[in-house]
Design a protein around this motif. Structure first.
Motif, short mmCIF file in Angstrom:
data_model
loop_
_atom_site.label_atom_id
_atom_site.label_comp_id
_atom_site.label_asym_id
_atom_site.label_seq_id
_atom_site.Cartn_x
_atom_site.Cartn_y
_atom_site.Cartn_z
N GLU A 78 0.81 -1.20 0.00
CA GLU A 78 0.00 0.00 0.00
C GLU A 78 0.85 1.26 0.00
O GLU A 78 1.89 1.32 0.65
N ILE A 79 0.41 2.23 -0.77
CA ILE A 79 1.05 3.54 -0.77
C ILE A 79 0.05 4.50 -0.15
O ILE A 79 -1.13 4.50 -0.54
N SER A 80 0.48 5.29 0.82
CA SER A 80 -0.45 6.32 1.29
C SER A 80 0.25 7.66 1.43
O SER A 80 1.43 7.74 1.77
N ILE A 81 -0.51 8.68 1.12
CA ILE A 81 -0.03 10.06 1.23
C ILE A 81 -0.93 10.77 2.23
O ILE A 81 -2.15 10.71 2.11
N ASP A 82 -0.30 11.40 3.23
CA ASP A 82 -1.06 12.04 4.31
C ASP A 82 -2.04 11.07 4.95
O ASP A 82 -3.15 11.46 5.32
N GLY A 83 -1.65 9.83 5.05
CA GLY A 83 -2.48 8.84 5.71
C GLY A 83 -3.59 8.26 4.85
O GLY A 83 -4.28 7.33 5.26
N ARG A 84 -3.77 8.80 3.64
CA ARG A 84 -4.83 8.28 2.77
C ARG A 84 -4.24 7.37 1.70
O ARG A 84 -3.28 7.74 1.03
N PRO A 85 -4.76 6.17 1.56
CA PRO A 85 -4.19 5.27 0.55
C PRO A 85 -4.40 5.81 -0.86
O PRO A 85 -5.45 6.37 -1.18
N VAL A 86 -3.40 5.64 -1.71
CA VAL A 86 -3.49 6.08 -3.10
C VAL A 86 -2.98 4.97 -4.01
O VAL A 86 -2.26 4.08 -3.57
N THR A 87 -3.41 5.01 -5.27
CA THR A 87 -2.81 4.10 -6.25
C THR A 87 -2.36 4.94 -7.44
O THR A 87 -3.05 5.86 -7.88
N PHE A 88 -1.17 4.60 -7.92
CA PHE A 88 -0.63 5.29 -9.09
C PHE A 88 -0.66 4.32 -10.27
O PHE A 88 0.16 3.43 -10.36
N SER A 89 -1.63 4.52 -11.16
CA SER A 89 -1.67 3.63 -12.32
C SER A 89 -0.78 4.14 -13.44
O SER A 89 -0.33 3.39 -14.29
N THR A 90 -0.57 5.46 -13.45
CA THR A 90 0.27 6.03 -14.50
C THR A 90 1.19 7.06 -13.87
O THR A 90 1.01 7.45 -12.71
N ALA A 91 2.17 7.48 -14.66
CA ALA A 91 3.10 8.50 -14.18
C ALA A 91 2.34 9.79 -13.89
O ALA A 91 2.68 10.55 -12.99
N GLN A 92 1.25 10.00 -14.64
CA GLN A 92 0.47 11.21 -14.44
C GLN A 92 -0.21 11.21 -13.07
O GLN A 92 -0.25 12.23 -12.39
N ASP A 93 -0.72 10.03 -12.67
CA ASP A 93 -1.33 9.92 -11.35
C ASP A 93 -0.36 10.35 -10.26
O ASP A 93 -0.72 11.09 -9.34
N ALA A 94 0.88 9.86 -10.39
CA ALA A 94 1.88 10.17 -9.37
C ALA A 94 2.16 11.66 -9.36
O ALA A 94 2.27 12.27 -8.29
N GLY A 95 2.23 12.25 -10.53
CA GLY A 95 2.48 13.68 -10.62
C GLY A 95 1.36 14.48 -9.97
O GLY A 95 1.60 15.42 -9.22
N GLU A 96 0.13 14.05 -10.24
CA GLU A 96 -1.01 14.77 -9.67
C GLU A 96 -1.07 14.63 -8.16
O GLU A 96 -1.56 15.51 -7.46
N ALA A 97 -0.54 13.50 -7.65
CA ALA A 97 -0.53 13.30 -6.20
C ALA A 97 0.64 14.04 -5.55
O ALA A 97 0.81 13.97 -4.34
N GLY A 98 1.45 14.72 -6.36
CA GLY A 98 2.51 15.53 -5.79
C GLY A 98 3.86 14.85 -5.69
O GLY A 98 4.72 15.27 -4.93
N VAL A 99 4.07 13.77 -6.47
CA VAL A 99 5.37 13.10 -6.46
C VAL A 99 6.12 13.50 -7.73
O VAL A 99 5.58 13.42 -8.82
N THR A 100 7.35 13.93 -7.56
CA THR A 100 8.15 14.24 -8.74
C THR A 100 9.54 13.66 -8.56
O THR A 100 10.00 13.49 -7.43
N ALA A 101 10.18 13.32 -9.67
CA ALA A 101 11.49 12.68 -9.58
C ALA A 101 12.50 13.41 -10.45
O ALA A 101 12.18 13.84 -11.55
N ILE A 102 13.69 13.58 -9.93
CA ILE A 102 14.79 14.13 -10.70
C ILE A 102 15.75 12.98 -10.94
O ILE A 102 16.35 12.46 -10.00
N HIS A 103 15.85 12.56 -12.17
CA HIS A 103 16.65 11.37 -12.44
C HIS A 103 18.08 11.72 -12.73
O HIS A 103 18.41 12.85 -13.05
N GLN A 104 18.89 10.70 -12.65
CA GLN A 104 20.31 10.85 -12.93
C GLN A 104 20.50 11.39 -14.35
O GLN A 104 21.24 12.32 -14.57
N GLU A 105 19.83 10.77 -15.27
CA GLU A 105 19.89 11.28 -16.63
C GLU A 105 18.46 11.61 -17.04
O GLU A 105 17.72 10.77 -17.50
#
Lengths: 517, 338
Positions: A78-105
């Motif tokens: 399970e993944i939860s943000i602020d105590g509420r469970p979330v599911t990320f089906s796409t990269a867009q979902d994760a972005g909308e939930a406030g997760v962003t990644a800075i990759h090596q390349e």
């Protein structure tokens, strides 16, 4: 035993009140065909805190990043943000939930402007649904200021240096007003000054209350900027806590601490005379002053972090690139290797790390892959003799216990491990004197791994000199008679069998002081 | 797949050499499908026109494809290796112009042959150096040399034409070896055999396939990728020179517009023959059958007085159809299964 460390230490703010995690992963498992990448791992990220994620290559760090950014979906957990469970089906979902990644390349677009790069996919729009260039430039300028970059948003990305590109990538990540920022080895390719600037940025993000996941192999920076740590090993979480409660030595131990004599073949190496001597091999940008000797029947390990220049050096040894300086002696004779053909003639062969593009020739059947460097022997006056090719392929695939439907099957249809066996068979068929195996078991299943190890030991016993590049400590320790550790293009240390310990290797590779040479 | 005919109770696992016999492979091959198309075109033609099944007419029909096919054989190898040469028709123009110029200088037939093949080789070498030496993409390089080579012909000839080729030179494009069998057709057959052997029976041919499937992997296998590709450009240039000799001999004159637009017909022939435009796959027998199909279609339409523009529309549609059909079939099959 260590699994119960999770969540033991509560996190408190400076005023003493308890902070709830912003993001928490619990019981995450993820399998790929033949490999369990993650099993029952947990991870917690707190607002205004930097959590360092530490582990060897293949420990599952990048898998967890991909799960957090919605690229992979976990099999369990399970993944939860602020105590509420979330599911990320796409990269867009994760972005909308406030997760962003800075990759090596980071994937950026060289021919677009800085502002376009920052806002691609979510550019501010005008009433008519067109891109609002003025607003975009304005917002881009503000973002760049926030990351401390003095870059004109109108400039084409191609015209920026690597460090500034990196800052653009960071600005892009921040443009999605993220609460959770993942930084995957952000300083791996930066200079000293740029690294300092990156640290400042991390501090600023921290002050803004972002939860930061910081992935790094560099211990000095982990201890400098992280507040908390989480250690992964073999797809499991083996430890987590406050960085103040642990020291370097303990952290290294957590990373590598496992019995290494598990699956490796028992060898009693019989070292023969010297076959290869490399002196002062240098390249303008990739490596410098590499020198060592190699004896018959020896397995020489090359350990180091990704980007230490090991593969680049090996490819120079195989003639893919040319050194700017240095010499090679093979059997006491100077050998000049200008191309792979010359390397093969001198008995040096290379099993590349990038199996898909450099090793296997997909589209050609197994037997033709194997006979490719041996066509001079299997053909007669330039004419193919298929019977000879099949015989060669049969001999070597049988030795390597290849699993395939038929020898005329396309190599692309085989599993990774079996493709690797074909590539190794291809080189053995040339009867080499030195075989270089670059990450020979990377991404292949456990069974094939053991077969490759077993076979490597057999080859050494037959008098072949083996160079094995590996980033997996157990493999290096389990297989090598001697290890050379490379760091930033140079030889950082060399260890014989007695001196080889996981701690020594990790310290030498990361450049931690007190290294014995 | 673990139980096979080879595993007759022996304990040692053995992988069989082949999953399918060569005959089974042929039954599922592109070449067989194409052969069916060729037979169909032939049958339709013989019903459509009473003049089709005439030995001399059929002999004449071969001129529709013999010269183009000679280039197509070399082009097939080049495309299989992952490159392309769009300048072949312009090489014909330049080689023909050079031969015409040599005639004005009083050259005899043997010198003309050397000039034709020599210019072809030079043009091929020029393309080859630009692509393999400088690492430029061949499609761009040869579009450039396509304009360059023909441009030189236009500068030299303007709206004039070279004529006055010696009578012994006429044999290459107009001579007959036996009854209705033309010299060009014999040459076509010999080159078909030659290129089929090179591609399918020599280690050089194997390198061509390896490079086409994975140039990086080929390099990492010790293959001198640049050298092989350079040789293929040379071969394609030389075959364009040979085609220039045959065509010039047949027409008896050189104009700068000679063989205009042939590069597309040659590439069409190669692709219709089952050579993957992405490289890595294809066969010479496929190209041979494709040459016959294209020649028959052109000839049949000619007998029916179909205008040339309709012919090129038909060839274009045929090309798209043969390339799209396997993919459509696969999608339909996949949908049926799902």
């Amino acid at each position: 035993m260590l699994a119960n460390m999770q969540g033991v230490s509560e996190v408190h703010s400076q005023s003493g009140e308890k902070i709830e995690p912003l993001l928490s992963l619990t019981g995450i498992s993820k399998s790929f065909p033949g490999v369990k990448a993650l099993s029952d791992v947990s991870l917690e990220l707190y607002p205004g805190r930097v959590t360092a994620l530490v582990g060897e290559n293949g420990a599952g760090k990048s898998t967890i990043v991909k799960i957090l950014t919605g690229i992979y979906q976990p099999d369990e957990g399970e993944i939860s943000i602020d105590g509420r469970p979330v599911t990320f089906s796409t990269a867009q979902d994760a972005g909308e939930a406030g997760v962003t990644a800075i990759h090596q390349e980071t994937v950026l677009f060289d021919d677009l402007s800085v502002a376009e790069n920052i806002f691609i996919g979510h550019a501010p729009k005008t009433r008519f649904g067109l891109i609002d260039r003025a607003a975009m430039a304005e917002k881009a300028r503000a973002l760049l200021e926030r990351v401390g970059a003095q870059i004109d948003p109108a400039v084409t990305l191609r015209d920026l240096g690597i460090a500034n590109k990196h800052l653009v990538a960071i600005a892009r990540a921040l443009s999605i007003d993220a609460k959770i920022v993942i930084m995957d080895e952000p300083t791996a390719s930066l200079s000293h000054k740029e690294i300092e600037e990156t640290y400042e940025l991390v501090e600023r993000l921290k002050a803004e209350g972002k939860a930061i996941l910081f992935i790094s192999h560099k211990f000095d920076e982990i201890f400098r900027i992280a507040d908390r740590y989480t250690v992964f090993r073999d797809g499991q979480m083996v430890g987590a806590g406050r960085i103040d409660d642990i020291n370097e030595r303990e952290l290294v131990k957590l990373m590598v601490g496992r019995s290494v004599d598990q699956v490796f073949p028992n060898r009693s190496p019989q070292l023969g005379e010297e076959v290869l001597r490399v002196v002062g091999y240098s390249h303008p940008t990739e490596f410098e002053d590499i020198g060592f000797t190699l004896r018959k029947g020896e397995i020489l390990g090359f350990y180091g972090l990704v980007g230490a220049g090991r593969s680049e050096f090996m490819q120079a040894l195989f003639g893919i690139t040319r050194p700017s300086k240095g010499a090679i002696r093979i059997d006491d004779e100077i050998a000049v290797i200008r191309d792979p053909n010359a390397a093969i003639r001198h008995g040096i062969v290379y099993v590349p790390e990038d199996r898909g593009t450099q090793g296997a020739i997909k589209g050609l059947p197994i037997f033709q892959n194997i006979s490719l460097p041996s066509l001079k022997e299997t053909s007669k006056n330039g004419f193919l003799r298929l019977a000879e090719e099949f015989r060669l392929a049969r001999d070597y695939t049988q030795r390597l216990d290849l699993r395939a439907a038929a020898l005329d099957q396309d190599i692309g249809e085989l599993s990774g491990g079996n493709q690797q066996k074909v590539v190794i068979a291809k080189w053995l068929a040339t009867k080499p004197r030195v075989i270089i195996l670059d990450e020979p078991t990377k991404g292949i299943d456990i069974g094939s791994k053991a077969a490759v190890h077993e076979f490597m030991a057999e080859l050494a016993a037959e008098g072949l000199a083996v160079i094995m590049v590996s980033s997996e400590i157990p493999e290096v320790l389990g297989m090598s008679d001697r290890v050379i550790v490379m760091r930033e293009g140079r030889i950082a240390a060399e260890f014989n069998r007695e001196e080889m310990t996981p701690e020594h290797l990790v310290r030498a590779a990361a450049g931690i002081a007190e290294v014995r040479t | 797949m673990s139980v096979t005919a080879n595993e007759t109770g022996s304990i040692e696992r053995q992988i069989p050499d082949r999953l399918k016999s060569p005959a089974q492979r042929f039954l599922a091959s592109w070449e067989l499908l194409l052969l069916g198309v060729a037979v169909a075109v032939f049958t339709l033609n013989s019903f459509a026109s009473p003049y089709f099944l005439d030995a001399w007419n059929l002999s004449d029909a071969t001129y529709n494809f013999t010269e183009k096919a000679m280039i197509a054989f070399a082009m097939a190898l080049l495309i299989i290796s992952g490159e392309i040469d769009l300048s072949v028709a312009s090489i014909i123009a330049l080689a023909s112009t050079a031969m015409g110029f040599a005639v004005q200088m009083g050259a005899d037939t043997s010198v003309l042959i050397l000039v034709g093949v020599g210019v072809g080789l030079l043009c091929g070498a020029f393309n080859g150096v630009l692509v393999t030496g400088l690492g430029l993409p061949s499609i761009v390089v040869t579009i450039g040399t396509m304009s360059l080579f023909r441009g030189i012909s236009y500068i030299v000839l303007g709206d004039k034409a070279y004529t006055g080729y010696p009578s012994s030179f006429a044999f290459f494009g107009q001579g007959y070896v036996w009854w209705v069998v033309s010299f060009e057709f014999v040459l076509f057959v010999l080159f078909a055999i030659f290129f089929a052997i090179v591609l399918h029976r020599t280690s050089f041919g194997r390198l061509v396939y390896a490079i086409g499937n994975n140039p990086v992997g080929a390099l990492f296998s010790g293959i001198q990728v640049a050298r092989v590709k350079f040789v293929l450009f040379l071969l394609t240039g030389a075959m364009s020179g040979v085609a220039a000799i045959c065509l010039t001999s047949r027409l008896g004159a050189t104009r700068p517009s000679i063989a205009f637009g042939w590069e597309l017909e040659v590439v069409t022939m190669v692709v219709l023959g089952g050579v993957s435009i992405l490289g890595g796959a294809g066969s010479i027998p496929g190209v041979v059958i494709a040459a016959f199909v294209m020649g028959m279609v052109t000839f049949g339409f000619g007998l029916l007085n179909v205008p040339g523009i309709v012919m090129s529309i038909f060839i274009g549609l045929l090309l798209i159809a043969v390339i799209a059909l396997p993919r459509i079939a696969r999608q339909v099959l996949a949908r049926g299964r799902g």
